[in-house]
Each structure stands twice: as structure tokens, then as C-alpha cells.
Design a protein around this motif. Structure first.
Motif, PDB file in Angstrom:
ATOM      1  N   ARG A  14      14.660   2.704   5.257  1.00 28.80           N
ATOM      2  CA  ARG A  14      13.418   2.487   4.524  1.00 28.80           C
ATOM      3  C   ARG A  14      13.395   1.101   3.885  1.00 28.80           C
ATOM      4  NH1 ARG A  14      10.542   6.963   4.122  1.00 28.80           N
ATOM      5  NH2 ARG A  14       9.243   6.216   2.415  1.00 28.80           N
ATOM      6  N   TYR A  15      12.188   0.591   3.727  1.00 34.55           N
ATOM      7  CA  TYR A  15      11.969  -0.719   3.108  1.00 34.55           C
ATOM      8  C   TYR A  15      11.111  -0.520   1.869  1.00 34.55           C
ATOM      9  CZ  TYR A  15      13.576  -2.437   7.624  1.00 34.55           C
ATOM     10  OH  TYR A  15      14.322  -2.690   8.749  1.00 34.55           O
ATOM     11  N   ARG A  16      11.506  -1.187   0.783  1.00 35.95           N
ATOM     12  CA  ARG A  16      10.809  -0.999  -0.497  1.00 35.95           C
ATOM     13  C   ARG A  16      10.601  -2.349  -1.162  1.00 35.95           C
ATOM     14  NH1 ARG A  16      12.704  -0.679  -5.548  1.00 35.95           N
ATOM     15  NH2 ARG A  16      14.878  -0.612  -4.837  1.00 35.95           N
ATOM     16  N   LEU A  20      12.068 -11.137   4.994  1.00 37.24           N
ATOM     17  CA  LEU A  20      11.694 -10.795   3.618  1.00 37.24           C
ATOM     18  C   LEU A  20      12.861 -10.132   2.882  1.00 37.24           C
ATOM     19  CD1 LEU A  20       8.083  -9.434   4.251  1.00 37.24           C
ATOM     20  CD2 LEU A  20       8.700 -11.606   3.185  1.00 37.24           C
ATOM     21  N   VAL A  21      13.667  -9.340   3.604  1.00 37.25           N
ATOM     22  CA  VAL A  21      14.859  -8.756   2.996  1.00 37.25           C
ATOM     23  C   VAL A  21      15.837  -9.864   2.613  1.00 37.25           C
ATOM     24  CG1 VAL A  21      16.902  -7.328   3.452  1.00 37.25           C
ATOM     25  CG2 VAL A  21      14.640  -6.517   4.140  1.00 37.25           C
ATOM     26  N   LEU A  65      12.738 -10.236  -1.416  1.00 37.57           N
ATOM     27  CA  LEU A  65      11.403  -9.758  -1.771  1.00 37.57           C
ATOM     28  C   LEU A  65      11.193  -8.320  -1.307  1.00 37.57           C
ATOM     29  CD1 LEU A  65       9.413 -12.980  -0.943  1.00 37.57           C
ATOM     30  CD2 LEU A  65       9.684 -11.972  -3.204  1.00 37.57           C
ATOM     31  N   VAL A  66      11.986  -7.881  -0.339  1.00 40.11           N
ATOM     32  CA  VAL A  66      11.962  -6.507   0.147  1.00 40.11           C
ATOM     33  C   VAL A  66      13.390  -5.981   0.098  1.00 40.11           C
ATOM     34  CG1 VAL A  66      11.544  -5.011   2.139  1.00 40.11           C
ATOM     35  CG2 VAL A  66       9.956  -6.868   1.628  1.00 40.11           C
ATOM     36  N   VAL A  67      13.548  -4.737  -0.350  1.00 36.92           N
ATOM     37  CA  VAL A  67      14.861  -4.098  -0.420  1.00 36.92           C
ATOM     38  C   VAL A  67      14.964  -3.094   0.721  1.00 36.92           C
ATOM     39  CG1 VAL A  67      16.391  -2.647  -1.793  1.00 36.92           C
ATOM     40  CG2 VAL A  67      14.947  -4.348  -2.915  1.00 36.92           C
ATOM     41  N   ARG A  68      16.051  -3.169   1.466  1.00 32.97           N
ATOM     42  CA  ARG A  68      16.282  -2.196   2.532  1.00 32.97           C
ATOM     43  C   ARG A  68      17.235  -1.127   2.033  1.00 32.97           C
ATOM     44  NH1 ARG A  68      18.583  -3.068   8.740  1.00 32.97           N
ATOM     45  NH2 ARG A  68      18.473  -0.855   9.306  1.00 32.97           N
ATOM     46  N   GLU A  69      16.827   0.143   2.138  1.00 33.67           N
ATOM     47  CA  GLU A  69      17.650   1.282   1.729  1.00 33.67           C
ATOM     48  C   GLU A  69      17.755   2.232   2.905  1.00 33.67           C
ATOM     49  OE1 GLU A  69      15.376   2.639  -1.571  1.00 33.67           O
ATOM     50  OE2 GLU A  69      16.338   1.274  -2.996  1.00 33.67           O
ATOM     51  N   VAL A  91       0.830  -1.208   0.000  1.00 35.84           N
ATOM     52  CA  VAL A  91       0.000   0.000   0.000  1.00 35.84           C
ATOM     53  C   VAL A  91       0.862   1.256   0.000  1.00 35.84           C
ATOM     54  CG1 VAL A  91      -0.231   0.326   2.498  1.00 35.84           C
ATOM     55  CG2 VAL A  91      -2.135   0.919   0.999  1.00 35.84           C
ATOM     56  N   HIS A  92       2.138   1.117   0.401  1.00 39.24           N
ATOM     57  CA  HIS A  92       3.056   2.264   0.360  1.00 39.24           C
ATOM     58  C   HIS A  92       3.559   2.452  -1.065  1.00 39.24           C
ATOM     59  CE1 HIS A  92       3.408   2.766   4.750  1.00 39.24           C
ATOM     60  NE2 HIS A  92       3.307   1.450   4.792  1.00 39.24           N
ATOM     61  N   ARG A  93       3.462   3.660  -1.571  1.00 43.66           N
ATOM     62  CA  ARG A  93       3.872   3.938  -2.940  1.00 43.66           C
ATOM     63  C   ARG A  93       5.385   4.051  -3.102  1.00 43.66           C
ATOM     64  NH1 ARG A  93       0.395   6.346  -6.681  1.00 43.66           N
ATOM     65  NH2 ARG A  93      -1.356   4.919  -6.945  1.00 43.66           N
ATOM     66  N   ASP A  94       6.055   4.512  -2.053  1.00 47.36           N
ATOM     67  CA  ASP A  94       7.485   4.818  -2.207  1.00 47.36           C
ATOM     68  C   ASP A  94       8.270   4.292  -1.023  1.00 47.36           C
ATOM     69  OD1 ASP A  94       9.639   5.899  -3.607  1.00 47.36           O
ATOM     70  OD2 ASP A  94       9.553   7.782  -2.501  1.00 47.36           O
ATOM     71  N   GLY A  95       8.018   3.048  -0.651  1.00 47.03           N
ATOM     72  CA  GLY A  95       8.714   2.479   0.481  1.00 47.03           C
ATOM     73  C   GLY A  95       8.196   3.036   1.787  1.00 47.03           C
ATOM     74  N   CYS A  96       8.748   2.560   2.890  1.00 48.27           N
ATOM     75  CA  CYS A  96       8.267   3.014   4.189  1.00 48.27           C
ATOM     76  C   CYS A  96       9.345   2.769   5.235  1.00 48.27           C
ATOM     77  CB  CYS A  96       6.979   2.284   4.579  1.00 48.27           C
ATOM     78  SG  CYS A  96       7.185   0.494   4.761  1.00 48.27           S
TER      79      CYS A  96
END
Length: 913
Positions: A574-576, A562-563, A567-571, A535-540
Motif C-alpha cells: 500500500r501507498y500512503r 515519490l516514495v 512524499l509517499v510512504v510505502r507500507e 482522494v484515497h482516505r487510507d492509502g491505496c
């Protein structure tokens, strides 16, 4: 007395003898006062810095004891107290860091190489070691000084090389290279000095060491300028050129890829050739299915070409933009990314056309990324920008834009193994196998392609049709599975298509099937968190993830898993979700019946956080709050879109009210007007929120607002803001009236921030009336309060009036020092119009003191920044001043400086920053 901070903190008296200060906490007090450059520091701030959030009992008494000890060491007249806090009195030339800064600035203004080298050497000679001690509250200042030191040392080395003294520069550059092993320009100067000293072999070895280090630690190649220098030295070309100056290096927001791009050598070369040819393509569209690697290729190409675009190479991410967004809204995203000042005050103005004009005469590369859902709008934007000769555009999308001048480059999947054979031959012939092996090694150190696992690897790459994203996701599973288990799972899962594949290309069906298989490998709790994140458009952030996951999951633990599974990228914090994974999860979220509830929680979280962060924009946490709003901009826009679409008047009105001051600080007038208008079109909502929103919209549009219903603190801020806008728009009496009402109401309610803002505004009014004394009194009161509140934007406003008064009367307030601090604050906060105006004020003060060379330098710097940020009125003002030969601004009258855009120089809301 002399204060030394360029090394261990020392104090010496007029005879040069060291003043003994042995108590650690007393030294820390002195360091804290010195790092504020003689400005008052509140007792609360000193206590926080000294004891790092863990103060002793009765902290004020303990602090006063330390202050008393410092006064005994320095003299009571040196450590002063005011209502704003404590400060240390430092006279001109007493602080070594200030002498260092002035010497470097003077060197940078000097054209004579010999004089420049002497000044830089003298400046560097002031250093005795690392600046300050290792204290948290001085690290930012220490880091800034260290960067200035290294830059000065670079320029000294360059100056000596230019003067034919390469051998003399070798030792100093060698020490710097050892301190900064990844600083490329420094290595280039060291190579050049060695070459000019007749040590070609040593110069070549420096390059090889740098290249190895960059590849091993960062996965990148040396800068093209460094490589070109290496080639010149290798050929023993006698006139190997000096590298570009640091200030001339291109600006860019292109990310450094965490891993090397594999299997795209020929495609990269072809796209580079298209864009770099003298009369080459100005719009290249990379097309292909999701996950095929369009973004990675675009970034790699842009990074390799960045040196040829002196005005910047930028990537503009459009994945988070709503499919109903207009071309103007996309343009706002481009303007924000390029760091331009919006400057459009007429709501009927064509923002796309404005951007075209702003880019005229520039050489800029822009990557518009993930455009498939806004193809028509991107086509309109790109088609307009093609009229600018120096602009090159790369678009990534699943379909072409279909506009004149577009070159479409379909990106195919990676090459597949034709047959199972010797592992080395498979790696050489198949880029898909090469990618799998590289990512498998990252997931499972020690992995190697062998005769035993080669059949399984070949099967995996074929089943995934060589789509890079699919290969990378599956390779990550080697942490838990063998290649044979992965291949068997893919065989079973892909026996029949899973999920609706009608109308999709075969390869896209395959990617969906792969994600579906990965989905079924997750536990129920992991699936729940993953689909809700979509539901987050630009990570959270972690807090954002927890806000939408309302069923008690241990979100942090699940996110970590998940990282690990890619399946999830951590930056950073933030998670995307990856693009294709996010699209898949949104479908799953809709199927589960949770979509509407997730959206409601998403909206509620962003409304709540925006309201919580809004007050922090006015005070000591201003920079951190701005960073939060910047990072959450896409999500905040999406929350407003959802609230408007769902006719949730309460959420929409509260959200725009909370965003109003952020929009003002970032000069996003058009977005503010559009957003307030959209929220106000929804019927209902809290009367207070609606009244505030109507007032903000009137203020942003430069209209007289209705005052009925404006009764609380937020209303006082609105009265002040509306009054300041009206005053600058020419409605002076109406503007004065609102500012006076805001001032009176602030006094009644105890709102010190509004009181300080209104005083700063009234100081400008009184100066326009010719009452310099009253203006200074208001500005001083305003500055004192803003200083106590630690609001750096507010100090900009108050000091602007003091600067105008100083242009008329004697500068007995140390206004120049205040403005230099304001300039640093504006640059750190990203308030570029304020930075430009502050440079103008510094320039006018320098001219008033007869320092015409410094005044010209400041106006030239202001013009350069204004040009970079497309602040046209700033460019015009600088051109007018620089066109004069007598050092005075055009049109000025004796004793009266020209009005700037803060007081009387601008019109409409856009002149209030």
C-alpha cells in the motif's frame, strides 16, 4: 503404518520398515494429502499445488498416474476417492505431528512440573528436522508446527528452570537462541538458565548481544521484562524471577517505528510519567501543528508502557474518518481495532456506552490518532471511556478536547541551533540538527556534519522552525542536492508566504511553504499522480492508484520516485500520503478542477472491486478476500459517503449489496443497517440493486422481507440468510419457509453454495425436531459441498450441526477432528464468535465422552477468548457450564444438548456468523 512429517517425509509399515517412495511428485501428493489431515482434496487443488499453476498436458490423467503409484506404495485402502476429492486414511496415532500436538496440549493442561517436562520432552523428541519439505502448499502448516515446536521448547526450558535444573536447560536454549536471534523471551530464559547455572557473566553477555542486535536491525530496545531480568542478574539477586508466560504477554497493534525517535527524550519521559503514575492522568492530549511529531511520540510512549497494560495497547487511526462521522462511528473503529465482538443488535443501542461496559475491569491503553477534524466526537467518546478505571487514553490532535479530566501536553518543535559552532556541539545542543543529520545519513550514506556544511544545515533547521516532518522531507532531498542548494532553495521560496496562510500559526505556514517548494520541484506527471492519490482516505494499492490516475501516467514509476522523495510512504503493498502532504494535495486537486472526476473514479473503482471480491468471500480465496476488505474498509466507507453525498444511487446501492456478506462475516450489524438505510434514502437506482438492498436491510433488522423481484443467485443467498435470521429470532415457520425456497431455487439454478448453506441451516431445524438421522444427512451433504468449494466458513456451519448430533448420538464421524480444524479456520479468518462457539462444541463433546478435564479446559479457553472479545453471551455460557461440578452444562436434559447460538440459542441477526 506410521507417517512422519516432523522432518523429511517418511512412511513406515507396521514392522518399522521404511516404505519406499522415490518419485518426487508422488511424495508431493502424499504431503498435500497429509497436510489436510485426512480431509478430501479436490483434483484441481492437487494439480495446482503439484505443478504451481503450470500443469502438464492432460493434467488429470497425470495426477491419476501419481495417485495410482501412491496406492501401490501404501495400499489401495489407504488412498481413497470421493466426490469431494482424494484423501489419505490416517488412523489415530499414526501421524507424528498429531501426536506432537496432543502431547503439547496435554503438557499445557498438566500442573505437575515433572510430568509437564516429561511430556514436552517426549513431544520434542518426535522431531527429526524441519517439518515437511520446502513446498509452497505446506509452508503454512510447516510454519505453524515450527512455532509450536519453539513454544514447546521454551516451555520445557522454563519448566526445568522452575524445577531447579537450570544447568540442564542451557544447551537446548542455546540452540534455540542461535536459531531465533531476535526472539526476546527465548533470550530471557537462556539468561535465566545461565544465571541459575552459576554463569552470571555469560548471562549478561547474552543480554548485551541481544540489545545490540535489536538496535542495529530493528531500531528498538529490549522488552522491559528482559531489561528487568538483566538488572536482577547484574545485582546477583538470588530470586531472579521467571519471565511472563508467552500467553500472558500484552496484545498490541502498535507499529514498530522504522527509525528511532530523536530529540524527544524529555517529552517522552514526561508523558510516560503522566500515564503510569498510580493515580495519574487517564487522558493525555498531545497538541501541536501538523508534522510536529505527535503520532511518533504517542507510539513511542505507548510501546514503552505496553507491558503495564495486560489487555493491550492499541492505536486507532482516525485520519480517514469523515468529519461528519458520529461518536458511534468512531466507536465502531475502536471496537474493530481492539478486536471486540460488536454484539449490539438493537439499532437504538448506545454503542459508546456498550464499549464502556466492554472495557470495564480491563487495563487497556488506547491511542486515538489524528483527531483534529472530529474533535467534538472524540471528546464525547473519550469522556465516556474516562469512567472506566483501567483505561488510559492518548489523543493526538491540533487542539484540545476540552473535557474534564484531560491533561493537555503541547508538543513544541525540536530545539534549534543558537549559533553555528563546532559540529559536535551543534548536534548535542540542537535536536533539529541531530534529526537532520540522522535522516541525511539514511538518504545519503556517508553524510557528516562538518565545519563547511554546518552553516547550511543550521539555516535549513531554522527556516523549517524545527518541525520534524519538514526536516525529514528536506533531508531526503540530499539524494539529489547539496545542503547549500537546499538552503538556497528554502531562502528563495520562503521570501514571501506561499499559499493561503491566514489564520494559521507561523510554523504551519512554514510547513506549507516547504511542501509547496517540494511540489514545484516535481515534474508535471509527478504532481498529477501525487494530487490524485489524495482522494484515497487510507492509502491505496497500485491498482487503486492507477484507477484514479486516468491520463496514462506510468503510475508505478512515478510512485517509486515519490516514495524516494519521502512524499509517499510505502507500507507493504500500500501507498500512503503523509498527513500534511495529503491535505496540501487535496487543495491542489480542487484548484485543478479534477476533484469531482477523481472522486467519481475512486467510487467506481471501489464499487467494481467490492463486487469482484464479494464472490471470493465464498470459496477457496475467502481469507485473501477478507484481508482485502479489511484493508480497504476506510476507503470503502469513504466511497459510500461520497456516493450518498452525491446522490449516486447506482453506486451506493451496488456498493452496499457487495459489502453485505463481508459485514455479516465480520459481525458489523450496526454498520450494515446504517449503510443500507443511507443508500436506500437516495431516490432511483437500478431496480435489482434496490430490491436486494431492501431485502438485506430487512434481514439485518430481523424483519420479514418482500420476495417480489428476488429472482437471481444473489436473491437466493438473501432468502437463505433472511430465513436463518427469522428462525433464530423465533419466527420459525417463516424462517423455515424461506430456507426451503432458497434450497429449491438453488437446485434450479445450480447454485451449490446456497444449496450447501440452506442444507446446513435445515440440518439445525431437523435436529430441533428430533430427527437426528435426517439432520446428519443434510449436514453431511452440506459439508461435502462446502469442502468441494473450499469454503471454510461453510464448513464451520455444516460441522456445527454434526457436532450437535454427535452430542446426542455416538461420535462415529470424527467430529472432534473436524471441529479442531474449524477452530483453526475461525482463528485464521478472524471469526471470533465462531471460534468461541466451536470451543463450546468441542467442550460438550469432550464432556459427553467423559473427558471432564479436557471439557473444562476448553470451556475456560472459550471464556477467556469471549472475555477478550467482549462477547458477553459467550462469557455467560462459559460461566454457567464452569459453575457445574458434575461436568454437564447447566439446564441440559439427558440425551439433549443445550441449543447454541447457531441453532435456537441466539436472537436476531447478530447470532448468525
Amino acid at each position: 503404518m506410521r507417517f512422519g512429517v516432523l522432518g523429511s517425509l517418511t512412511v513406515r509399515d507396521s514392522d518399522g520398515d521404511e516404505v519406499p517412495i522415490t518419485e518426487t511428485k508422488v511424495l508431493r501428493v502424499l504431503a498435500d494429502l497429509l497436510v489436510h489431515h485426512g480431509r478430501p482434496v479436490s483434483a484441481d487443488q492437487l494439480i495446482e499445488d503439484l505443478w504451481e499453476g503450470l500443469p502438464p498436458g492432460r493434467p488429470l490423467n497425470t495426477l491419476q498416474t501419481k495417485i495410482s503409484q501412491l496406492r501401490r506404495a501404501l495400499g489401495a485402502e489407504r488412498v481413497l476417492r470421493s466426490p469431494a476429492g482424494y484423501r489419505v486414511r490416517v488412523e489415530e496415532g499414526e501421524l507424528d505431528s498429531a501426536r506432537f500436538r496432543r502431547a503439547v496440549e496435554e503438557a499445557d493442561r498438566t500442573d505437575d512440573p515433572g510430568a509437564r517436562a516429561r511430556l514436552l520432552a517426549e513431544a520434542l523428541g518426535l522431531w527429526r528436522g524441519p517439518a515437511f519439505a520446502d513446498e509452497p502448499f505446506v509452508r503454512a502448516e510447516a510454519a505453524c508446527l515450527e512455532e509450536l515446536r519453539v513454544g514447546a521448547a521454551e516451555r520445557l526450558g522454563e519448566t526445568r528452570i522452575e524445577a531447579g535444573e537450570g544447568a540442564g536447560a542451557v544447551a537446548g536454549l542455546r540452540e534455540l537462541v542461535e536459531e531465533h536471534p531476535l526472539r526476546e523471551r527465548l533470550h530471557g530464559l537462556y539468561m535465566l538458565a545461565l544465571f541459575r547455572a552459576g554463569r552470571q557473566g555469560d548471562a549478561l553477555r547474552v543480554f548485551h548481544d541481544l540489545r545490540t542486535r535489536l538496535r542495529d536491525q530493528l531500531g528498538v530496545d529490549p522488552d522491559p521484562a528482559i531489561s528487568a531480568l538483566y538488572t536482577s542478574i547484574l545485582r546477583q539477586e538470588p530470586e531472579a524471577s521467571v519471565l511472563p508466560r508467552v500467553a500472558d504477554r500484552p496484545r498490541s497493534n502498535l507499529p514498530s517505528p522504522p527509525t528511532a525517535l530523536i530529540g524527544r527524550e524529555s517529552e517522552s519521559a514526561h508523558v510516560r510519567e503522566l500515564l503510569s503514575a498510580p493515580h495519574g492522568d487517564r487522558l493525555v492530549t498531545l497538541t501541536g501543528p501538523g508534522g510536529v511529531g505527535k503520532t511518533r511520540l504517542a507510539i513511542a510512549v505507548a510501546r514503552s508502557l505496553a507491558e503495564g497494560f495486560p489487555d493491550g495497547a492499541w492505536i486507532v487511526e482516525l485520519a480517514g474518518v469523515d468529519r461528519g462521522a458520529t461518536a458511534a462511528e468512531l466507536t465502531e473503529r475502536v471496537i474493530t481495532t481492539l478486536g471486540l465482538c460488536e454484539g449490539v443488535t438493537d439499532p437504538c443501542s448506545d454503542l459508546v456506552e456498550w464499549l464502556r461496559g466492554a472495557l470495564e475491569g480491563r487495563r487497556t491503553l488506547v491511542v486515538l490518532d489524528n483527531c483534529e477534524h472530529v474533535v467534538a466526537q472524540v471528546a464525547e467518546l473519550a469522556g465516556t471511556l474516562l469512567a472506566v478505571d483501567g483505561v488510559r487514553i492518548v489523543v493526538t490532535t491540533q487542539e484540545s478536547l476540552d473535557v474534564p479530566g484531560e491533561t493537555v501536553f503541547p508538543l513544541a518543535p525540536l530545539t534549534l541551533p543558537e549559533r553555528v559552532r563546532d559540529p559536535r556541539e551543534m548536534i548535542a545542543s540542537s535536536s533539529a540538527v541531530r534529526l537532520f543529520v540522522e535522516r541525511a545519513r539514511a538518504a545519503s550514506p556517508g553524510f557528516a556534519l562538518t565545519a563547511e556544511n554546518a552553516p547550511a544545515v543550521a539555516a535549513i533547521c531554522r527556516r523549517l522552525d524545527g518541525i520534524p516532518l519538514a526536516v525529514e522531507l528536506v533531508a531526503a532531498r540530499l539524494r539529489a542536492l547539496t545542503t547549500e542548494q537546499i538552503a538556497a532553495g528554502l531562502d528563495d521560496r520562503f521570501a514571501l508566504p506561499t499559499g493561503p496562510g491566514r489564520g494559521r500559526p507561523t510554523r504551519q505556514q512554514t510547513l506549507r511553504s516547504m511542501i509547496d517548494w517540494s511540489w514545484h520541484l516535481l515534474a508535471d506527471g509527478e504532481r498529477g499522480v501525487l494530487r490524485l492519490l489524495a482522494v484515497h482516505r487510507d492509502g491505496c494499492t497500485l491498482e487503486g492508484a492507477r484507477a484514479v490516475c486516468a491520463d496514462g501516467h506510468d503510475v508505478l514509476d512515478v510512485l517509486s520516485r515519490l516514495v524516494d522523495r519521502s512524499l509517499v510512504v510505502r507500507e507493504g503493498e500500500r501507498y500512503r500520503l503523509l498527513e500534511s502532504v495529503a491535505a496540501y494535495c487535496l487543495e491542489r486537486l480542487a484548484e485543478s478542477g479534477e476533484l469531482e472526476d477523481a472522486r467519481r473514479r475512486f467510487i467506481a473503482f471501489h464499487v467494481r472491486e467490492a463486487e469482484r471480491k464479494d464472490p471470493l468471500l465464498r470459496g477457496a480465496r475467502q481469507r485473501r478476500a477478507l484481508a482485502w476488505f479489511d484493508a480497504e474498509t476506510v476507503n470503502l466507507r469513504h466511497a459510500l459517503e461520497l456516493a450518498v453525498r452525491g446522490e449516486d444511487a447506482d453506486a451506493a446501492l451496488r456498493l452496499v449489496d457487495a459489502l453485505a456478506w463481508y459485514w455479516r462475516l465480520r459481525n458489523r450489524v450496526a454498520e450494515a443497517r446504517r449503510s443500507f438505510d443511507a443508500a436506500l434514502r437516495i431516490p432511483g437506482g437500478p431496480p435489482r440493486a434496490r430490491c436486494l438492498a431492501e431485502g438485506w436491510l430487512a434481514a439485518f433488522e430481523g424483519r420479514v422481507l418482500r420476495e417480489d423481484g428476488l429472482v437471481d443467485a444473489a436473491a437466493s443467498r438473501l432468502l437463505w440468510f433472511a430465513g436463518s435470521v427469522l428462525y433464530r429470532a423465533g419466527e420459525r415457520e417463516a424462517g423455515r419457509g424461506l430456507v426451503e425456497k432458497a434450497l429449491a431455487r438453488a437446485g434450479e439454478t445450480g447454485d451449490r453454495w446456497v444449496e450447501a448453506a440452506a442444507l446446513a441451516e435445515r440440518a439445525g431445524h431437523r435436529l430441533d425436531d428430533g430427527d437426528v438421522s435426517a439432520s446428519r444427512a443434510d449436514a453431511r451433504r452440506s459439508a461435502g459441498t462446502f469442502l468441494d468449494l473450499a469454503d471454510r466458513w461453510g464448513l464451520l456451519r455444516a460441522n456445527a450441526s454434526l457436532a450437535r448430533a454427535a452430542e446426542i448420538g455416538p461420535d462415529d464421524l470424527g467430529v472432534t477432528d473436524l471441529l479442531e480444524e474449524d477452530l483453526r479456520a475461525a482463528e485464521e479468518l478472524g471469526l471470533w464468535v465462531d471460534a468461541i462457539e466451536t470451543l463450546f462444541r468441542l467442550g460438550r463433546l469432550a464432556a459427553a465422552r467423559g473427558e471432564h478435564s479436557r471439557a473444562r479446559h476448553l470451556h475456560e479457553r472459550a471464556r477467556r477468548v469471549a472475555s477478550e472479545r467482549s462477547y458477553s453471551s459467550g462469557v455467560v455460557e462459559a460461566d454457567v457450564w464452569l459453575g457445574r461440578t458434575d461436568g454437564a452444562p447447566a439446564g441440559s436434559r439427558a440425551g439433549q444438548p443445550p441449543a447454541d447460538s447457531l441453532h435456537g440459542g441466539g436472537t436476531g441477526a447478530a447470532s448468525v456468523h
